[in-house]
Design an enzyme around this catalytic site. Structure first.
Site, PDB file in Angstrom:
ATOM      1  N   ASP A  68     -39.557 -29.100  16.198  1.00  0.00           N
ATOM      2  CA  ASP A  68     -39.869 -28.647  17.549  1.00  0.00           C
ATOM      3  C   ASP A  68     -40.626 -29.679  18.357  1.00  0.00           C
ATOM      4  OD1 ASP A  68     -42.093 -28.497  15.978  1.00  0.00           O
ATOM      5  OD2 ASP A  68     -42.915 -26.728  16.953  1.00  0.00           O
ATOM      6  N   LYS A  69     -41.011 -30.787  17.757  1.00  0.00           N
ATOM      7  CA  LYS A  69     -41.798 -31.792  18.470  1.00  0.00           C
ATOM      8  C   LYS A  69     -41.661 -33.119  17.756  1.00  0.00           C
ATOM      9  CE  LYS A  69     -45.702 -30.005  15.907  1.00  0.00           C
ATOM     10  NZ  LYS A  69     -46.949 -29.262  15.986  1.00  0.00           N
ATOM     11  N   THR A  70     -41.941 -34.189  18.490  1.00  0.00           N
ATOM     12  CA  THR A  70     -41.799 -35.525  17.919  1.00  0.00           C
ATOM     13  C   THR A  70     -42.912 -35.856  16.949  1.00  0.00           C
ATOM     14  OG1 THR A  70     -42.989 -36.453  19.804  1.00  0.00           O
ATOM     15  CG2 THR A  70     -40.606 -36.356  19.952  1.00  0.00           C
ATOM     16  N   GLU A  94     -52.391 -36.597  27.267  1.00  0.00           N
ATOM     17  CA  GLU A  94     -53.743 -36.529  27.811  1.00  0.00           C
ATOM     18  C   GLU A  94     -54.641 -37.592  27.188  1.00  0.00           C
ATOM     19  OE1 GLU A  94     -54.436 -31.926  29.163  1.00  0.00           O
ATOM     20  OE2 GLU A  94     -55.029 -32.535  27.144  1.00  0.00           O
TER      21      GLU A  94
END
Length: 558
Positions: free
Chosen positions: A414-416, A528
Site C-alpha cells: 500500500d505504500k513505497t 514533511e
C-alpha cells in the site's frame, strides 16, 4: 491453560460495557499475562498428533503398522514400516517443541518486564512485572518505555498533557502518534494528588474490548470536589460539565487511549490507568492465531504421495484377485489351498499392500526436513543478508516456509516505504517566479547559497516571498523534534511573534553564520520531514512544538 479459561470466562461474564474504579482492584479483572505459544502441556499431544496424522503418508503408514500387528497377514515384521514412522513423528515433535519453546521464552521475557505501578495494597509506587498488572491499576512510564497494557492517559510532562508514541508493533507505522489527556486530570502529577484521585473512587465506564484501533468510547466519572486539585483551569467556572450532583462526566475517546506494545517517545513521564489487560488489549485482539504453515514443496510432496498410494491400491487389488483365483499363483504354489485370514481375498489384498508399501517413499519427508534445516542455518549465516545499521542477521522462525521464498512473483504493497527506504530529498523549488535548484541533480543535496543570497540582498525583489516560503516549510507540518537531541527551545529565550509561531532571530557577528544545531525529526510523512530538513538547511530551524505554539530558530546575516 487455566489462565486462558479464566480470561474466556471473565470476558463472557462481562456486559457490553466495562466499569473500573481507579486504583481499586477489580474482582473479575483479567490477568495481563499474554502468550503467543501454540501448545501447552495439556493440548500438545492431541493437537500435534491431529496435525501429523492428517498427512496422507503418516496416516497410510500408521494403518499399515496396525495391520502388521495382526498375525497371519503381513509377510514382514511391524517395525519395517513402524520404525520409520516413529522416527518421522519424533523429529517433527522435537521441531515443534523447539519452535514453541522459543515463543515461550520470548513471552516470558515480555511478561517479566518491570514497570512502575501503584500497588493496590500498600498504595506506594513499586516496580511490578507486566503479568502482575490488573485493570484499574495506575502506571507511570517514561521516554523509550514500552506500554504494558492499554492505558487511559491521565497526565504527562508535556504541555497540554500530550504524549508521543510509536506503534510499529501494531500497524507497522514508525511515525509518532499524539495522544492527549483530558483537561480534568492534568494536575495529577504528584503522589499526593494521585492518592486524592484514588481515594475519591472515581470510575471509568467504557466499551468492551474490540479490534478497532481508532475506536474507543468511555466516560470518566470524577468527583466534583476534587476537580480543583486534578485539573488545570484558570477559570473554575469551566468545571461545570454534565453529570450528577457529586460526579462530573468527562467523555473519553481514542485520543486518550495508549495501546499495549507502543513505545513512548519525547515524553519525560506519563501517568495512565489500565483499562484493557492481557488478551483484552488491542494488540492481542489484532494478533493472528498461530497455525501450522506448509510450503508449496510440502503440498506437492503430499499430492505425489497420495497419487502413489492410489496406484498402490489399484495394483494390489488385481494381484490379490489373481493370486486367489489363478491355478499357477505363487500363493497356491507355496501354501496350497489352505484356510485362514491370508487365504481370503481381503487378506491377500492386505498382504500385497504391505508387500508393495516400499513404493511410497516415507524417507523423502526426512530428507526434505533435513535440507530445510540446513537452509535455515545457511540463511542465518549469510553476510549478504546482514543488516549493519541494526547489527541483525536473518532470523528464520519457520524453516518449513523457506521453499516459498523462491516462488515470490508479485508483492502487493500500500505504500513505497514497505519496499524502499522511503527517503525524500529536496531538489527544486520556484518562489516568486524564480527557480532554484536542479531537477536532474541525482544524489546531490539542494544548494541554498543562491537562495540565501537573494533573501539577504533582495536582488530580484522576492526576498519577502522567500522568507514566507521558508517559514511555511518550517511551520506547516506535523513533525516532532526529538527532545533528547534538541533542547534549543529550553536553553535560550524566545521572542513571541504571535500566539501560534515564536521566532528566535539570531544575527551573528561573523559573515558566515553557523548552522543551527543538529536535530532529529519524527514525521508522519517523509515529505514533511524533507521540507522541514530543507528549511533547517536554509537556517529556518523548527525547534519545538506545543499544543498552541510552534518555535522556529531563524539565523540570518546582514
Amino acid at each position: 491453560m487455566l489462565e486462558s479459561l479464566k480470561e474466556k470466562f471473565c470476558c463472557k461474564s462481562r456486559t457490553e460495557t466495562c466499569n473500573i474504579t481507579i486504583g481499586h482492584l477489580l474482582k473479575n479483572g483479567v490477568s495481563n499475562h499474554l502468550y503467543t505459544t501454540k501448545y501447552s502441556l495439556l493440548n500438545f499431544l492431541p493437537k500435534f498428533f491431529y496435525a501429523q496424522f492428517t498427512e496422507p503418508s503418516n496416516l497410510f503408514f500408521l494403518i499399515l503398522t496396525l495391520i502388521q500387528l495382526y498375525p497371519g497377514i503381513s509377510p514382514f515384521a511391524w517395525h519395517t514400516s513402524g520404525f520409520p514412522l516413529i522416527v518421522i513423528i519424533s523429529v517433527n515433535a522435537l521441531i515443534e517443541i523447539y519452535e514453541d519453546m522459543k515463543r515461550r521464552l520470548s513471552d516470558q521475557r515480555v511478561n517479566n518486564t518491570k514497570v512502575e505501578a501503584l500497588d493496590f495494597k500498600t498504595g506506594e509506587w513499586q516496580f511490578l512485572k507486566w503479568k502482575d498488572l490488573r485493570e484499574s491499576q495506575l502506571v507511570r512510564l517514561g521516554s523509550d518505555d514500552k506500554v504494558p497494557a492499554d492505558l487511559i492517559l491521565l497526565s504527562s510532562s508535556e504541555p497540554g498533557g500530550i504524549i508521543y508514541m510509536e506503534t510499529s508493533n501494531l500497524d507497522g507505522e514508525a511515525s509518532l502518534k499524539i495522544r492527549q489527556a483530558t483537561p480534568y486530570t492534568l494536575a495529577v502529577d504528584s503522589i499526593e494528588r494521585v492518592k486524592i484521585l484514588v481515594d475519591s473512587e472515581s470510575e471509568i465506564h467504557y466499551e468492551a474490548p474490540s479490534r478497532a484501533l481508532d475506536r474507543f468510547q468511555g466516560v470518566l466519572k470524577i468527583k466534583k470536589d476534587i476537580l480543583p486539585m486534578t485539573s488545570r483551569w484558570s477559570d473554575r467556572s469551566c468545571l461545570s460539565i454534565n453529570g450528577d450532583e457529586k460526579c462530573a462526566h468527562v467523555p473519553l475517546s481514542a485520543s486518550n487511549l495508549i495501546f499495549r506494545g507502543a513505545t513512548i517517545q519525547n515524553t519525560d513521564w506519563l501517568l495512565g490507568v489500565v483499562v484493557h489487560a492481557g488478551r483484552s488489549t488491542k494488540l492481542a485482539k489484532n494478533s493472528i492465531k498461530k497455525s501450522s504453515k506448509t510450503s508449496i514443496i510440502h503440498r506437492l510432496t503430499s499430492w505425489m504421495v497420495v497419487t502413489q498410494i492410489g496406484w498402490l491400491l489399484l495394483m494390489s487389488a488385481p494381484i490379490a484377485f489373481w493370486s486367489k483365483t489363478g491355478d499357477e499363483s505363487w500363493f497356491k504354489t507355496y501354501y496350497g489351498d489352505v484356510g485362514g485370514v491370508q487365504s481370503t481375498m481381503f487378506g491377500l489384498f492386505l498382504a500385497e499392500l504391505i508387500l508393495f508399501s516400499n513404493l511410497v517413499p516415507i524417507s523423502l519427508y526426512i530428507t526434505i526436513e533435513g535440507c530445510l534445516m540446513w537452509q535455515a542455518y545457511y540463511l542465518g549465516q549469510d553476510l549478504f543478508l546482514y543488516d549493519e545499521t541494526r547489527d541483525q542477521r536473518v532470523e528464520v522462525r519457520s524453516f518449513k516456509m523457506i521453499p516459498n521464498l523462491g516462488r515470490v512473483k508479485y508483492v502487493l504493497s500500500d505504500k513505497t516505504g514497505t519496499l524502499t527506504t522511503n527517503t525524500m530529498c529536496f531538489k527544486f523549488c520556484s518562489i516568486g517566479g524564480q527557480k532554484y535548484g536542479k531537477r536532474s541533480s541525482k544524489g546531490k543535496e539542494f544548494n541554498t547559497d543562491k537562495l540565501l543570497k537573494e533573501l539577504r540582498l533582495n536582488a530580484k525583489g522576492n526576498s519577502n516571498s522567500i522568507d514566507l516560503f521558508l517559514l511555511a516549510c518550517a511551520v506547516c507540518h506535523t513533525v516532532v523534534v526529538d527532545k533528547k537531541k534538541n533542547d534549543a527551545s529550553k536553553e535560550h529565550g524566545e521572542t513571541s511573534l504571535s500566539n501560534i509561531v515564536s521566532l528566535r532571530m539570531t544575527v551573528p557577528d561573523s559573515p558566515q553564520p553557523k548552522k543551527p544545531r543538529e536535530s532529529i525529526f519524527h514525521a508522519c510523512s517523509p515529505d514533511e520531514k524533507c521540507l522541514v530538513k530543507f528549511a533547517k538547511q536554509a537556517r529556518y530551524a523548527f525547534t519545538a512544538r506545543t499544543p498552541d505554539s510552534i518555535s522556529v530558530e531563524v539565523v540570518r546575516s546582514d
